[in-house]
Design an enzyme around this catalytic site. Sequence first.
Site, PDB file in Angstrom:
ATOM      1  N   GLY A   1      74.883  17.586  68.802  1.00  0.00           N
ATOM      2  CA  GLY A   1      76.098  17.009  69.395  1.00  0.00           C
ATOM      3  C   GLY A   1      75.861  15.572  69.844  1.00  0.00           C
ATOM      4  O   GLY A   1      76.222  15.190  70.952  1.00  0.00           O
TER       5      GLY A   1
ATOM      6  N   ARG B   1      79.093  12.030  70.587  1.00  0.00           N
ATOM      7  CA  ARG B   1      80.006  11.671  71.687  1.00  0.00           C
ATOM      8  C   ARG B   1      79.361  12.012  73.025  1.00  0.00           C
ATOM      9  O   ARG B   1      78.392  12.758  73.086  1.00  0.00           O
ATOM     10  CB  ARG B   1      81.329  12.429  71.558  1.00  0.00           C
ATOM     11  CG  ARG B   1      82.134  12.026  70.364  1.00  0.00           C
ATOM     12  CD  ARG B   1      83.518  12.649  70.332  1.00  0.00           C
ATOM     13  NE  ARG B   1      83.508  14.028  69.883  1.00  0.00           N
ATOM     14  CZ  ARG B   1      83.910  15.069  70.626  1.00  0.00           C
ATOM     15  NH1 ARG B   1      84.343  14.881  71.846  1.00  0.00           N
ATOM     16  NH2 ARG B   1      83.888  16.292  70.143  1.00  0.00           N
TER      17      ARG B   1
ATOM     18  N   VAL C   1      75.977  24.124  64.868  1.00  0.00           N
ATOM     19  CA  VAL C   1      74.876  24.821  65.560  1.00  0.00           C
ATOM     20  C   VAL C   1      75.107  26.329  65.666  1.00  0.00           C
ATOM     21  O   VAL C   1      74.154  27.086  65.823  1.00  0.00           O
ATOM     22  CB  VAL C   1      74.597  24.235  66.976  1.00  0.00           C
ATOM     23  CG1 VAL C   1      74.101  22.801  66.900  1.00  0.00           C
ATOM     24  CG2 VAL C   1      75.792  24.374  67.899  1.00  0.00           C
TER      25      VAL C   1
ATOM     26  N   SER D   1      74.763  23.784  82.630  1.00  0.00           N
ATOM     27  CA  SER D   1      75.855  23.251  83.449  1.00  0.00           C
ATOM     28  C   SER D   1      75.818  23.879  84.842  1.00  0.00           C
ATOM     29  O   SER D   1      75.355  25.022  84.994  1.00  0.00           O
ATOM     30  CB  SER D   1      77.201  23.593  82.790  1.00  0.00           C
ATOM     31  OG  SER D   1      78.267  23.330  83.686  1.00  0.00           O
TER      32      SER D   1
ATOM     33  N   TYR E   1      82.350  30.168  79.276  1.00  0.00           N
ATOM     34  CA  TYR E   1      81.469  28.994  79.395  1.00  0.00           C
ATOM     35  C   TYR E   1      80.356  29.243  80.418  1.00  0.00           C
ATOM     36  O   TYR E   1      79.177  28.962  80.157  1.00  0.00           O
ATOM     37  CB  TYR E   1      82.326  27.793  79.792  1.00  0.00           C
ATOM     38  CG  TYR E   1      81.611  26.465  79.841  1.00  0.00           C
ATOM     39  CD1 TYR E   1      81.344  25.743  78.669  1.00  0.00           C
ATOM     40  CD2 TYR E   1      81.230  25.899  81.053  1.00  0.00           C
ATOM     41  CE1 TYR E   1      80.712  24.509  78.727  1.00  0.00           C
ATOM     42  CE2 TYR E   1      80.603  24.670  81.117  1.00  0.00           C
ATOM     43  CZ  TYR E   1      80.348  23.976  79.940  1.00  0.00           C
ATOM     44  OH  TYR E   1      79.722  22.748  80.000  1.00  0.00           O
TER      45      TYR E   1
ATOM     46  N   LYS F   1      76.335  29.261  79.671  1.00  0.00           N
ATOM     47  CA  LYS F   1      75.423  28.303  80.327  1.00  0.00           C
ATOM     48  C   LYS F   1      74.389  29.032  81.186  1.00  0.00           C
ATOM     49  O   LYS F   1      73.252  28.589  81.300  1.00  0.00           O
ATOM     50  CB  LYS F   1      76.232  27.295  81.144  1.00  0.00           C
ATOM     51  CG  LYS F   1      77.115  26.388  80.280  1.00  0.00           C
ATOM     52  CD  LYS F   1      76.276  25.557  79.325  1.00  0.00           C
ATOM     53  CE  LYS F   1      77.092  24.528  78.565  1.00  0.00           C
ATOM     54  NZ  LYS F   1      76.264  23.695  77.675  1.00  0.00           N
TER      55      LYS F   1
HETATM   56  P1  NDP Z   1      81.807  16.229  74.201  1.00  0.00           P
HETATM   57  O1  NDP Z   1      82.934  17.150  73.951  1.00  0.00           O
HETATM   58  O2  NDP Z   1      82.074  14.830  74.654  1.00  0.00           O
HETATM   59  O3  NDP Z   1      80.875  16.151  72.870  1.00  0.00           O
HETATM   60  C1  NDP Z   1      80.442  17.343  72.270  1.00  0.00           C
HETATM   61  C2  NDP Z   1      79.484  17.041  71.133  1.00  0.00           C
HETATM   62  O4  NDP Z   1      79.051  18.288  70.577  1.00  0.00           O
HETATM   63  C3  NDP Z   1      80.123  16.259  69.995  1.00  0.00           C
HETATM   64  O5  NDP Z   1      79.116  15.425  69.421  1.00  0.00           O
HETATM   65  C4  NDP Z   1      80.518  17.366  69.009  1.00  0.00           C
HETATM   66  O6  NDP Z   1      80.609  16.921  67.651  1.00  0.00           O
HETATM   67  C5  NDP Z   1      79.346  18.310  69.181  1.00  0.00           C
HETATM   68  N1  NDP Z   1      79.630  19.688  68.771  1.00  0.00           N
HETATM   69  C6  NDP Z   1      80.613  20.513  69.240  1.00  0.00           C
HETATM   70  N2  NDP Z   1      80.552  21.696  68.620  1.00  0.00           N
HETATM   71  C7  NDP Z   1      79.511  21.637  67.748  1.00  0.00           C
HETATM   72  C8  NDP Z   1      78.943  22.526  66.799  1.00  0.00           C
HETATM   73  N3  NDP Z   1      79.433  23.768  66.626  1.00  0.00           N
HETATM   74  N4  NDP Z   1      77.893  22.102  66.052  1.00  0.00           N
HETATM   75  C9  NDP Z   1      77.388  20.867  66.214  1.00  0.00           C
HETATM   76  N5  NDP Z   1      77.872  19.965  67.091  1.00  0.00           N
HETATM   77  C10 NDP Z   1      78.914  20.352  67.841  1.00  0.00           C
HETATM   78  O7  NDP Z   1      80.849  16.992  75.244  1.00  0.00           O
HETATM   79  P2  NDP Z   1      80.043  16.440  76.508  1.00  0.00           P
HETATM   80  O8  NDP Z   1      79.264  15.245  76.131  1.00  0.00           O
HETATM   81  O9  NDP Z   1      80.934  16.406  77.667  1.00  0.00           O
HETATM   82  O10 NDP Z   1      79.049  17.678  76.759  1.00  0.00           O
HETATM   83  C11 NDP Z   1      77.770  17.743  76.153  1.00  0.00           C
HETATM   84  C12 NDP Z   1      77.031  18.952  76.701  1.00  0.00           C
HETATM   85  O11 NDP Z   1      76.936  18.846  78.115  1.00  0.00           O
HETATM   86  C13 NDP Z   1      77.738  20.279  76.421  1.00  0.00           C
HETATM   87  O12 NDP Z   1      76.783  21.284  76.189  1.00  0.00           O
HETATM   88  C14 NDP Z   1      78.479  20.552  77.722  1.00  0.00           C
HETATM   89  O13 NDP Z   1      78.712  21.913  77.892  1.00  0.00           O
HETATM   90  C15 NDP Z   1      77.457  20.009  78.716  1.00  0.00           C
HETATM   91  N6  NDP Z   1      78.048  19.667  80.001  1.00  0.00           N
HETATM   92  C16 NDP Z   1      79.020  18.703  80.105  1.00  0.00           C
HETATM   93  C17 NDP Z   1      79.558  18.373  81.333  1.00  0.00           C
HETATM   94  C18 NDP Z   1      80.579  17.317  81.511  1.00  0.00           C
HETATM   95  O14 NDP Z   1      81.031  17.165  82.660  1.00  0.00           O
HETATM   96  N7  NDP Z   1      80.966  16.575  80.493  1.00  0.00           N
HETATM   97  C19 NDP Z   1      79.115  19.080  82.556  1.00  0.00           C
HETATM   98  C20 NDP Z   1      78.090  20.061  82.335  1.00  0.00           C
HETATM   99  C21 NDP Z   1      77.587  20.336  81.104  1.00  0.00           C
HETATM  100  P3  NDP Z   1      82.005  16.294  67.046  1.00  0.00           P
HETATM  101  O15 NDP Z   1      82.113  14.913  67.631  1.00  0.00           O
HETATM  102  O16 NDP Z   1      81.813  16.281  65.583  1.00  0.00           O
HETATM  103  O17 NDP Z   1      83.093  17.224  67.516  1.00  0.00           O
END
Ligand code: NDP
Length: 247
Positions: free
Chosen positions: A12, A15, A64, A142, A155, A159
């Site tokens: 991931g 982004r 994934v 998380s 979720y 986590k």
């Molecule tokens: P975003 O939604 O901004 O980005 C998610 C990323 O994961 C993207 O690159 C997306 O790819 C990729 N992705 C999603 N599904 C899949 C998949 N099945 N296979 C491969 N890649 C995948 O998420 P965040 O940056 O906010 O979060 C990142 C991590 O941090 C996550 O695990 C989230 O649960 C955790 N987290 C986030 C928090 C927050 O406040 N933001 C708080 C606590 C934990 P694509 O761009 O192609 O969709």
Amino acid sequence: MSLKGKVAVVTGGTRGIGRAIALELAANGVDVAFCYAKNVEKAKEVESEIKKLGVRALPMQSDVSDFAQSKEMIANAIKELGKIDLLVNNAGITRDKIIMMMSEDDWKSVIDTNLTGVFNCTKAAVVPMMKQRSGSVINITSVSGLVGMAGQTNYSSSKAGIIGFTKALAKEVARRGVRVNAIAPGFIDTEMVQAINQKYLDEMLKLVPLARVGKAEEVAHVVTFLASDQASYITGCVINVDGGMAM
Ligand code: NDP
């Protein structure tokens, strides 16, 4: 930090937090492979930003939650970049609903991506790490997995599962020179949090002693530390990056 010449795979990486991690590792001299679900344009942007930092970049469209794709994704990173020193399991999704409204698909898609995804990628990466007698796995969990959040039974379960996985694997592989740790972010300013209703977010921020959302870079700094030799005596640990929310 002493990371120059290492090879990382970040799931991931296109982004939010994953992108910040990929770029900070690259700025520290790490060759970075990253996977993503569907956003090809964002992947191209991150690839070119990594290359501008003078290291190799390898974008891979790979889900994934799919065992075979994850195995191939890790094998391809090793083939193209020569080895794997660091795996950051960051890819994650939300499908928030109260349990009355939550469908089987809402449950399965979150567990399959967030928890099974960690198993799929780690299983493929940890064997070569054990063979080379060094490596680091960092799982992004998380605060929701620590304290539970209403509307997030899927979720929070995924986590919390990651935390158990981290500790069990840390015990399994420590003697082979592989460290396994987790980071538990609170509210971090990414598209995932921007999608939350502002009124609800304002209420949640009252629970954050530092009284603000965090930045993706503030999570990336902890990844860089945990991946480095500065953290050589840390394994099986969960570090909160949450402004004090879950203390
Ligand atoms: P975003 O939604 O901004 O980005 C998610 C990323 O994961 C993207 O690159 C997306 O790819 C990729 N992705 C999603 N599904 C899949 C998949 N099945 N296979 C491969 N890649 C995948 O998420 P965040 O940056 O906010 O979060 C990142 C991590 O941090 C996550 O695990 C989230 O649960 C955790 N987290 C986030 C928090 C927050 O406040 N933001 C708080 C606590 C934990 P694509 O761009 O192609 O969709």
